[in-house]
Design an enzyme around this catalytic site. Structure first.
Site, PDB file in Angstrom:
ATOM      1  N   ASN A  22       1.870  -7.011  -1.380  1.00 30.29           N
ATOM      2  CA  ASN A  22       1.015  -7.090  -2.567  1.00 30.29           C
ATOM      3  C   ASN A  22       1.678  -8.036  -3.582  1.00 30.29           C
ATOM      4  OD1 ASN A  22       0.087  -6.538  -5.245  1.00 30.29           O
ATOM      5  ND2 ASN A  22      -0.965  -4.731  -4.457  1.00 30.29           N
TER       6      ASN A  22
ATOM      7  N   HIS B 222       2.076  -8.784  -8.843  1.00 31.00           N
ATOM      8  CA  HIS B 222       3.057  -8.945  -9.927  1.00 31.00           C
ATOM      9  C   HIS B 222       3.490 -10.390 -10.134  1.00 31.00           C
ATOM     10  CE1 HIS B 222       2.948  -4.854 -10.724  1.00 31.00           C
ATOM     11  NE2 HIS B 222       3.911  -4.412  -9.942  1.00 31.00           N
TER      12      HIS B 222
ATOM     13  N   HIS C  69      -5.163  -7.233  -5.925  1.00 29.46           N
ATOM     14  CA  HIS C  69      -6.122  -6.343  -6.587  1.00 29.46           C
ATOM     15  C   HIS C  69      -6.850  -7.158  -7.646  1.00 29.46           C
ATOM     16  CE1 HIS C  69      -6.704  -2.152  -8.693  1.00 29.46           C
ATOM     17  NE2 HIS C  69      -7.827  -2.848  -8.617  1.00 29.46           N
TER      18      HIS C  69
ATOM     19  N   ARG D 292      -8.740  -6.877 -10.490  1.00 30.71           N
ATOM     20  CA  ARG D 292      -9.115  -5.839 -11.460  1.00 30.71           C
ATOM     21  C   ARG D 292     -10.280  -6.294 -12.322  1.00 30.71           C
ATOM     22  NH1 ARG D 292      -6.255  -1.458 -13.177  1.00 30.71           N
ATOM     23  NH2 ARG D 292      -4.581  -0.862 -11.785  1.00 30.71           N
TER      24      ARG D 292
ATOM     25  N   ARG E 162      -6.434  -8.563 -15.310  1.00 26.77           N
ATOM     26  CA  ARG E 162      -5.140  -8.608 -16.010  1.00 26.77           C
ATOM     27  C   ARG E 162      -4.079  -9.387 -15.240  1.00 26.77           C
ATOM     28  NH1 ARG E 162      -2.715  -2.558 -15.215  1.00 26.77           N
ATOM     29  NH2 ARG E 162      -4.632  -1.927 -16.210  1.00 26.77           N
TER      30      ARG E 162
ATOM     31  N   GLU F  44      -7.905  -5.373  -2.871  1.00 20.95           N
ATOM     32  CA  GLU F  44      -8.046  -4.054  -3.501  1.00 20.95           C
ATOM     33  C   GLU F  44      -9.094  -4.175  -4.579  1.00 20.95           C
ATOM     34  OE1 GLU F  44      -4.574  -2.292  -5.169  1.00 20.95           O
ATOM     35  OE2 GLU F  44      -3.490  -2.509  -3.296  1.00 20.95           O
TER      36      GLU F  44
ATOM     37  N   THR G 251      -2.452   1.715 -10.022  1.00 25.36           N
ATOM     38  CA  THR G 251      -3.402   2.711  -9.510  1.00 25.36           C
ATOM     39  C   THR G 251      -2.715   4.078  -9.512  1.00 25.36           C
ATOM     40  OG1 THR G 251      -4.099   0.942  -8.024  1.00 25.36           O
ATOM     41  CG2 THR G 251      -5.015   3.133  -7.624  1.00 25.36           C
TER      42      THR G 251
ATOM     43  N   GLU H  20      -6.273   4.367   3.446  1.00 25.08           N
ATOM     44  CA  GLU H  20      -4.886   4.069   3.088  1.00 25.08           C
ATOM     45  C   GLU H  20      -4.361   5.314   2.386  1.00 25.08           C
ATOM     46  OE1 GLU H  20      -3.860   0.258   1.362  1.00 25.08           O
ATOM     47  OE2 GLU H  20      -2.302   1.197   0.130  1.00 25.08           O
TER      48      GLU H  20
ATOM     49  N   HIS I  28       2.026   2.693  -1.732  1.00 21.21           N
ATOM     50  CA  HIS I  28       2.227   2.976  -3.149  1.00 21.21           C
ATOM     51  C   HIS I  28       3.612   3.555  -3.395  1.00 21.21           C
ATOM     52  CE1 HIS I  28       1.346   3.443  -7.343  1.00 21.21           C
ATOM     53  NE2 HIS I  28       0.202   2.829  -7.137  1.00 21.21           N
TER      54      HIS I  28
HETATM   55  N1  PXP Z   1      -1.758   0.374  -2.137  1.00 22.70           N
HETATM   56  C1  PXP Z   1      -2.634   0.464  -3.162  1.00 22.70           C
HETATM   57  C2  PXP Z   1      -4.025   0.961  -2.876  1.00 22.70           C
HETATM   58  C3  PXP Z   1      -2.260   0.099  -4.469  1.00 22.70           C
HETATM   59  O1  PXP Z   1      -3.143   0.207  -5.473  1.00 22.70           O
HETATM   60  C4  PXP Z   1      -0.968  -0.416  -4.695  1.00 22.70           C
HETATM   61  C5  PXP Z   1      -0.575  -0.879  -6.072  1.00 22.70           C
HETATM   62  O2  PXP Z   1      -1.283  -2.023  -6.382  1.00 22.70           O
HETATM   63  C6  PXP Z   1      -0.100  -0.494  -3.598  1.00 22.70           C
HETATM   64  C7  PXP Z   1      -0.508  -0.076  -2.322  1.00 22.70           C
HETATM   65  C8  PXP Z   1       1.290  -1.028  -3.733  1.00 22.70           C
HETATM   66  O3  PXP Z   1       2.041  -0.198  -4.564  1.00 22.70           O
HETATM   67  P1  PXP Z   1       3.469  -0.647  -5.052  1.00 22.70           P
HETATM   68  O4  PXP Z   1       3.281  -1.850  -5.921  1.00 22.70           O
HETATM   69  O5  PXP Z   1       3.989   0.544  -5.784  1.00 22.70           O
HETATM   70  O6  PXP Z   1       4.270  -0.981  -3.811  1.00 22.70           O
END
Ligand code: PXP
Length: 248
Positions: free
Chosen positions: A6, A9, A42, A44, A48, A69, A100, A150, A190
């Site tokens: 992901n 960031h 994601h 959003r 953001r 996402e 999330t 997921e 997550h």
């Molecule tokens: N899976 C989902 C559905 C999420 O919303 C997120 C956060 O964007 C992640 C995985 C990844 O989480 P993390 O950034 O804590 O690894």
């Protein structure tokens, strides 16, 4: 297991200055070269971090698969159908949250979820539902027609004691087995990091982990290539005997 990286960031850092850099599109290419099996972003509602422009470019440049996402908001669903990424993960979304927070309440809004799943599948998108490891949500996910869930690993990742962590791991194991019985395929994610991710090998049927924060946090210190390689090694696990062996 496979690793979805992901890269939200990277876009967060760019948006802090409303600048052009760092570019999540470049980050995706580096992550793929370092062993990522997929890229997750994601989009959003408040834009953001990830922007529409990022998704458009990623769709043309990602060579593995792009996982979008997204919330159930009509505007986002329409954008997703137009983008038709390889797959989409439906998540709950609140403006005030920093990330999330919980799984999607599929049971409480089954008709709406079913409509969105059907629309996305008609657009050729493989749908997954981000759910807590709770039977009622998992059975609702199966009823929605989505092929994947997921599993939310947040409680496991945040556990502060060994006992709490093992209880959360057991809940994930039961949830994954139940999802498999319901005919669902299983991803998870997550809060996973370099210290807890090895335990996910003990959860049956998990095909892919989606990991963001821990990888980007490490990348700030050691570079994205190294951060993804280190995580990919932990997620992919040891190479089975006879595969990938180096000739002497
Ligand atoms: N899976 C989902 C559905 C999420 O919303 C997120 C956060 O964007 C992640 C995985 C990844 O989480 P993390 O950034 O804590 O690894």
């Amino acid at each position: 297991m496979k690793l979805g990286v992901n890269i939200d960031h990277v876009a967060t850092l760019r948006q802090v200055r409303r600048a052009a850099l760092p570019d999540p599109v470049a980050a995706a290419a580096i992550a793929e070269m370092a062993g990522a099996d997929g890229i997750t972003v994601h989009l959003r509602e408040d834009r953001r971090h990830i922007q529409d422009r990022d998704v458009e470019l990623l769709l043309r440049t990602v060579t593995t698969k792009l996982n979008l996402e997204m919330s159930l908001a009509p505007e986002i669903v329409a954008r997703a159908c137009a983008f038709h990424p390889h797959c989409a993960c439906l998540v709950p979304e609140r403006r005030e949250e920093v990330t999330t927070e919980g799984g999607l309440d599929v049971r409480g809004q089954l008709a709406a979820v079913r409509r969105v799943v059907r629309r996305l599948e008609r657009a050729g998108v493989i749908v997954s539902l981000f759910v807590d490891p709770v039977r009622a949500q998992i059975s609702a996910a199966a009823e929605s027609g989505a092929p994947f869930i997921e599993l939310h690993t947040g409680v496991f990742a945040r556990a502060r004691t060994e006992g709490a962590r093992m209880r959360a791991l057991a809940a994930l194991q039961r949830a994954a087995a139940f999802a498999h019985e319901c005919g669902l395929r299983v991803n998870a994610g997550h809060g996973l990091d370099y210290h807890n991710v090895h335990l996910m090998h003990q959860v049956p049927f998990v095909e892919e982990l989606n990991i963001g924060h821990a990888i980007i946090a490490r990348a700030v210190m050691v570079g994205l290539d190294r951060a993804v390689r280190d995580m990919a090694a932990l997620v992919h696990g040891p190479v089975p005997m006879g595969q990938g062996a180096q000739k002497p």
